[in-house]
Design a protein around this motif. Structure first.
Motif, PDB file in Angstrom:
ATOM      1  N   LEU A  46      41.439  39.663  35.873  1.00  0.00           N
ATOM      2  CA  LEU A  46      43.139  39.796  35.805  1.00  0.00           C
ATOM      3  C   LEU A  46      43.549  40.382  36.791  1.00  0.00           C
ATOM      4  O   LEU A  46      44.537  40.264  37.402  1.00  0.00           O
ATOM      5  CB  LEU A  46      43.424  40.434  34.374  1.00  0.00           C
ATOM      6  CG  LEU A  46      43.293  39.470  33.223  1.00  0.00           C
ATOM      7  CD1 LEU A  46      43.325  40.237  31.911  1.00  0.00           C
ATOM      8  CD2 LEU A  46      44.443  38.255  33.334  1.00  0.00           C
ATOM      9  N   ARG A  47      42.780  41.609  37.350  1.00  0.00           N
ATOM     10  CA  ARG A  47      43.259  42.353  38.323  1.00  0.00           C
ATOM     11  C   ARG A  47      43.077  41.667  39.784  1.00  0.00           C
ATOM     12  O   ARG A  47      44.017  41.696  40.440  1.00  0.00           O
ATOM     13  CB  ARG A  47      42.213  43.683  38.322  1.00  0.00           C
ATOM     14  CG  ARG A  47      42.655  44.647  37.193  1.00  0.00           C
ATOM     15  CD  ARG A  47      41.740  45.858  37.202  1.00  0.00           C
ATOM     16  NE  ARG A  47      42.065  46.783  36.008  1.00  0.00           N
ATOM     17  CZ  ARG A  47      41.487  47.958  35.778  1.00  0.00           C
ATOM     18  NH1 ARG A  47      40.235  48.095  36.516  1.00  0.00           N
ATOM     19  NH2 ARG A  47      41.863  48.761  34.964  1.00  0.00           N
ATOM     20  N   LEU A  48      42.015  40.924  39.598  1.00  0.00           N
ATOM     21  CA  LEU A  48      42.069  40.102  40.764  1.00  0.00           C
ATOM     22  C   LEU A  48      43.044  38.965  41.088  1.00  0.00           C
ATOM     23  O   LEU A  48      43.354  38.685  42.033  1.00  0.00           O
ATOM     24  CB  LEU A  48      40.436  39.357  40.802  1.00  0.00           C
ATOM     25  CG  LEU A  48      39.327  40.422  41.156  1.00  0.00           C
ATOM     26  CD1 LEU A  48      37.921  39.604  41.037  1.00  0.00           C
ATOM     27  CD2 LEU A  48      39.289  40.910  42.707  1.00  0.00           C
ATOM     28  N   CYS A  49      43.472  38.437  39.915  1.00  0.00           N
ATOM     29  CA  CYS A  49      44.311  37.556  39.927  1.00  0.00           C
ATOM     30  C   CYS A  49      45.563  38.015  40.405  1.00  0.00           C
ATOM     31  O   CYS A  49      46.445  37.739  41.276  1.00  0.00           O
ATOM     32  CB  CYS A  49      44.465  36.879  38.642  1.00  0.00           C
ATOM     33  SG  CYS A  49      43.370  35.718  38.339  1.00  0.00           S
ATOM     34  N   HIS A  50      45.954  39.344  39.849  1.00  0.00           N
ATOM     35  CA  HIS A  50      47.229  40.047  40.272  1.00  0.00           C
ATOM     36  C   HIS A  50      47.327  40.485  41.782  1.00  0.00           C
ATOM     37  O   HIS A  50      48.178  40.340  42.344  1.00  0.00           O
ATOM     38  CB  HIS A  50      47.181  41.287  39.566  1.00  0.00           C
ATOM     39  CG  HIS A  50      48.493  41.999  39.694  1.00  0.00           C
ATOM     40  ND1 HIS A  50      49.889  41.914  39.245  1.00  0.00           N
ATOM     41  CD2 HIS A  50      48.728  43.409  40.366  1.00  0.00           C
ATOM     42  CE1 HIS A  50      50.760  42.623  39.583  1.00  0.00           C
ATOM     43  NE2 HIS A  50      50.231  43.530  40.097  1.00  0.00           N
ATOM     44  N   ARG A  51      45.915  40.868  42.293  1.00  0.00           N
ATOM     45  CA  ARG A  51      45.866  41.304  43.697  1.00  0.00           C
ATOM     46  C   ARG A  51      46.114  39.942  44.636  1.00  0.00           C
ATOM     47  O   ARG A  51      46.850  40.242  45.623  1.00  0.00           O
ATOM     48  CB  ARG A  51      44.500  41.720  43.866  1.00  0.00           C
ATOM     49  CG  ARG A  51      44.115  42.159  45.316  1.00  0.00           C
ATOM     50  CD  ARG A  51      43.098  42.702  45.236  1.00  0.00           C
ATOM     51  NE  ARG A  51      42.585  43.690  44.334  1.00  0.00           N
ATOM     52  CZ  ARG A  51      41.268  44.014  44.028  1.00  0.00           C
ATOM     53  NH1 ARG A  51      40.276  43.370  44.643  1.00  0.00           N
ATOM     54  NH2 ARG A  51      41.073  44.767  43.101  1.00  0.00           N
ATOM     55  N   HIS A  52      45.659  38.851  44.104  1.00  0.00           N
ATOM     56  CA  HIS A  52      45.773  37.559  45.000  1.00  0.00           C
ATOM     57  C   HIS A  52      46.978  36.737  44.874  1.00  0.00           C
ATOM     58  O   HIS A  52      47.061  35.641  45.279  1.00  0.00           O
ATOM     59  CB  HIS A  52      44.477  36.956  44.979  1.00  0.00           C
ATOM     60  CG  HIS A  52      43.254  37.663  45.539  1.00  0.00           C
ATOM     61  ND1 HIS A  52      43.009  37.610  46.797  1.00  0.00           N
ATOM     62  CD2 HIS A  52      42.358  38.094  45.015  1.00  0.00           C
ATOM     63  CE1 HIS A  52      42.236  38.204  47.133  1.00  0.00           C
ATOM     64  NE2 HIS A  52      41.539  38.775  45.970  1.00  0.00           N
ATOM     65  N   GLY A  53      47.750  37.080  43.879  1.00  0.00           N
ATOM     66  CA  GLY A  53      49.102  36.445  43.408  1.00  0.00           C
ATOM     67  C   GLY A  53      48.627  35.012  42.866  1.00  0.00           C
ATOM     68  O   GLY A  53      49.183  34.027  42.881  1.00  0.00           O
ATOM     69  N   VAL A  54      47.478  34.920  41.977  1.00  0.00           N
ATOM     70  CA  VAL A  54      46.878  33.707  41.284  1.00  0.00           C
ATOM     71  C   VAL A  54      47.474  33.786  39.869  1.00  0.00           C
ATOM     72  O   VAL A  54      47.403  34.757  39.347  1.00  0.00           O
ATOM     73  CB  VAL A  54      45.618  33.710  41.532  1.00  0.00           C
ATOM     74  CG1 VAL A  54      44.848  32.669  40.561  1.00  0.00           C
ATOM     75  CG2 VAL A  54      44.868  33.607  42.973  1.00  0.00           C
ATOM     76  N   ALA A  55      47.949  32.791  39.213  1.00  0.00           N
ATOM     77  CA  ALA A  55      48.354  32.651  37.966  1.00  0.00           C
ATOM     78  C   ALA A  55      47.376  32.559  37.184  1.00  0.00           C
ATOM     79  O   ALA A  55      46.184  31.867  37.408  1.00  0.00           O
ATOM     80  CB  ALA A  55      49.200  31.421  37.899  1.00  0.00           C
ATOM     81  N   ILE A  91      42.648  37.964  25.205  1.00  0.00           N
ATOM     82  CA  ILE A  91      43.050  38.125  26.812  1.00  0.00           C
ATOM     83  C   ILE A  91      44.482  38.430  27.023  1.00  0.00           C
ATOM     84  O   ILE A  91      44.832  39.253  27.908  1.00  0.00           O
ATOM     85  CB  ILE A  91      42.515  36.990  27.272  1.00  0.00           C
ATOM     86  CG1 ILE A  91      42.409  37.163  29.040  1.00  0.00           C
ATOM     87  CG2 ILE A  91      43.224  35.891  27.245  1.00  0.00           C
ATOM     88  CD1 ILE A  91      41.711  36.204  29.771  1.00  0.00           C
ATOM     89  N   ARG A  92      45.252  38.132  26.016  1.00  0.00           N
ATOM     90  CA  ARG A  92      46.767  38.260  26.231  1.00  0.00           C
ATOM     91  C   ARG A  92      47.069  39.786  25.927  1.00  0.00           C
ATOM     92  O   ARG A  92      47.564  40.160  26.908  1.00  0.00           O
ATOM     93  CB  ARG A  92      47.314  37.608  25.246  1.00  0.00           C
ATOM     94  CG  ARG A  92      49.037  37.303  25.253  1.00  0.00           C
ATOM     95  CD  ARG A  92      49.408  36.098  24.498  1.00  0.00           C
ATOM     96  NE  ARG A  92      51.017  36.190  24.734  1.00  0.00           N
ATOM     97  CZ  ARG A  92      51.504  36.485  23.296  1.00  0.00           C
ATOM     98  NH1 ARG A  92      51.004  36.559  22.328  1.00  0.00           N
ATOM     99  NH2 ARG A  92      52.863  36.543  23.436  1.00  0.00           N
ATOM    100  N   ALA A  93      46.252  40.551  25.105  1.00  0.00           N
ATOM    101  CA  ALA A  93      46.496  41.954  24.967  1.00  0.00           C
ATOM    102  C   ALA A  93      45.951  42.791  26.361  1.00  0.00           C
ATOM    103  O   ALA A  93      46.522  43.731  26.555  1.00  0.00           O
ATOM    104  CB  ALA A  93      45.717  42.396  23.800  1.00  0.00           C
ATOM    105  N   ILE A  94      44.747  42.298  26.695  1.00  0.00           N
ATOM    106  CA  ILE A  94      44.376  42.966  27.776  1.00  0.00           C
ATOM    107  C   ILE A  94      45.313  42.606  29.253  1.00  0.00           C
ATOM    108  O   ILE A  94      45.505  43.571  29.898  1.00  0.00           O
ATOM    109  CB  ILE A  94      43.111  42.533  28.132  1.00  0.00           C
ATOM    110  CG1 ILE A  94      42.013  42.965  27.338  1.00  0.00           C
ATOM    111  CG2 ILE A  94      42.346  43.115  29.459  1.00  0.00           C
ATOM    112  CD1 ILE A  94      40.525  42.166  27.409  1.00  0.00           C
ATOM    113  N   ALA A  95      45.985  41.540  29.250  1.00  0.00           N
ATOM    114  CA  ALA A  95      46.581  41.181  30.333  1.00  0.00           C
ATOM    115  C   ALA A  95      47.954  41.918  30.234  1.00  0.00           C
ATOM    116  O   ALA A  95      48.655  42.383  31.229  1.00  0.00           O
ATOM    117  CB  ALA A  95      47.096  39.750  30.064  1.00  0.00           C
ATOM    118  N   ARG A  96      48.529  42.235  29.028  1.00  0.00           N
ATOM    119  CA  ARG A  96      49.509  43.149  28.970  1.00  0.00           C
ATOM    120  C   ARG A  96      49.301  44.599  29.513  1.00  0.00           C
ATOM    121  O   ARG A  96      50.098  45.101  30.086  1.00  0.00           O
ATOM    122  CB  ARG A  96      50.155  43.207  27.461  1.00  0.00           C
ATOM    123  CG  ARG A  96      50.734  42.022  26.848  1.00  0.00           C
ATOM    124  CD  ARG A  96      51.640  42.414  25.604  1.00  0.00           C
ATOM    125  NE  ARG A  96      51.950  41.171  24.715  1.00  0.00           N
ATOM    126  CZ  ARG A  96      51.070  40.584  23.763  1.00  0.00           C
ATOM    127  NH1 ARG A  96      49.822  41.347  23.497  1.00  0.00           N
ATOM    128  NH2 ARG A  96      51.673  39.680  23.050  1.00  0.00           N
TER     129      ARG A  96
END
Length: 251
Positions: A46-55, A91-96
């Motif tokens: 999730l952190r990598l997705c956030h860093r790269h602007g990936v949904a 995963i939704r809880a971790i994403a939050r």
């Protein structure tokens, strides 16, 4: 408007390629404990997705880590709904906590393939997603029962096609372990990708041309050359003037 497609990859499965793949894709379906993954891998992906602007999306499966979720389990639709709910909510809880909003859900492996043809299983998955969050998109094999169930449950459905999997004459994926089920050659994969994205068709195992709708293109992240494939596929799409954007993103 010109051709456009989402480019997604199944990640967080412990294959070690995620950081090298993510710069080239627009969406990621993240293993959430059923076939692979744990809190640490979900959080890191999730952190990598956030860093790269990936949904980022959830990638729930049969609870079968021993067989990587690629074995069909004889379980009732109600049990499938329970498994899918537990994994998405985890995963939704971790994403939050990471400040990431999940964008989609895509079943994994055997569950994905069963839901493509079994309407009761498809309904169990789609109804669960809709109940958790009706704004989530559902990624489903193009033209499948899962795609139809998603629409019936008023979800946004991304009809999914595959960069390096072979198809049969029904537009279904050829079973793993059979000849031609996995496309090993990058050049052959690029030919299939271009045909899918530009012409909306694929060559089946019997040589027939099958019409197929492509909203999102999947690459499997567990193949050892996934990073090389991801880079080459993205370059080929863009060289053909195809806009590569997350599903549902503004033009």
């Amino acid at each position: 408007m010109g051709a456009r497609i989402d480019f997604n990859c199944d990640l967080g499965e412990g294959c070690g390629n995620d950081a090298a793949i993510l710069p080239h894709v627009t969406s990621a379906s993240i293993a959430c404990g059923g076939h692979a993954g744990d809190e640490a891998t979900m959080r890191e992906t999730l952190r990598l997705c956030h860093r790269h602007g990936v949904a980022a999306g959830a990638h729930p499966s049969y609870e079968d880590r021993e067989h990587f979720g690629r074995r069909v389990l004889d379980v009732a639709p109600a049990e499938i709904a329970r498994m899918v709910r537990a994994q998405i909510e985890r995963i939704r809880a971790i994403a939050r906590e990471e400040g990431v909003t999940l964008a989609h859900v895509k079943p994994h492996g055997a569950l994905y393939n069963v839901a493509a043809d079994d309407r009761a299983v498809a309904d169990a998955v789609a109804a669960t997603v809709a109940d958790i969050d009706p704004t989530l998109a559902l990624y489903a094999l193009s033209g499948s029962e899962l795609a139809r169930a998603g629409l019936d449950h008023r979800l946004r459905v991304a009809h999914e096609v595959f960069a390096e999997r072979g198809y049969d004459a029904r537009g279904r994926l050829r079973p793993r372990g059979t000849p031609g089920a996995v496309i090993e050659s990058l050049d052959e994969s690029i030919v299939q990708v271009r045909r899918l994205a530009l012409r909306g068709e694929v060559v089946a195992d019997d040589g027939r041309i099958v019409a197929i709708h492509a909203d999102t293109l999947c690459l499997h992240g567990d193949r050892p050359d996934a990073a090389e494939f991801a880079r080459a596929v993205r370059e080929a799409l863009e060289a053909d003037g195809i806009a590569v954007r997350p599903f549902g993103a503004a033009a």
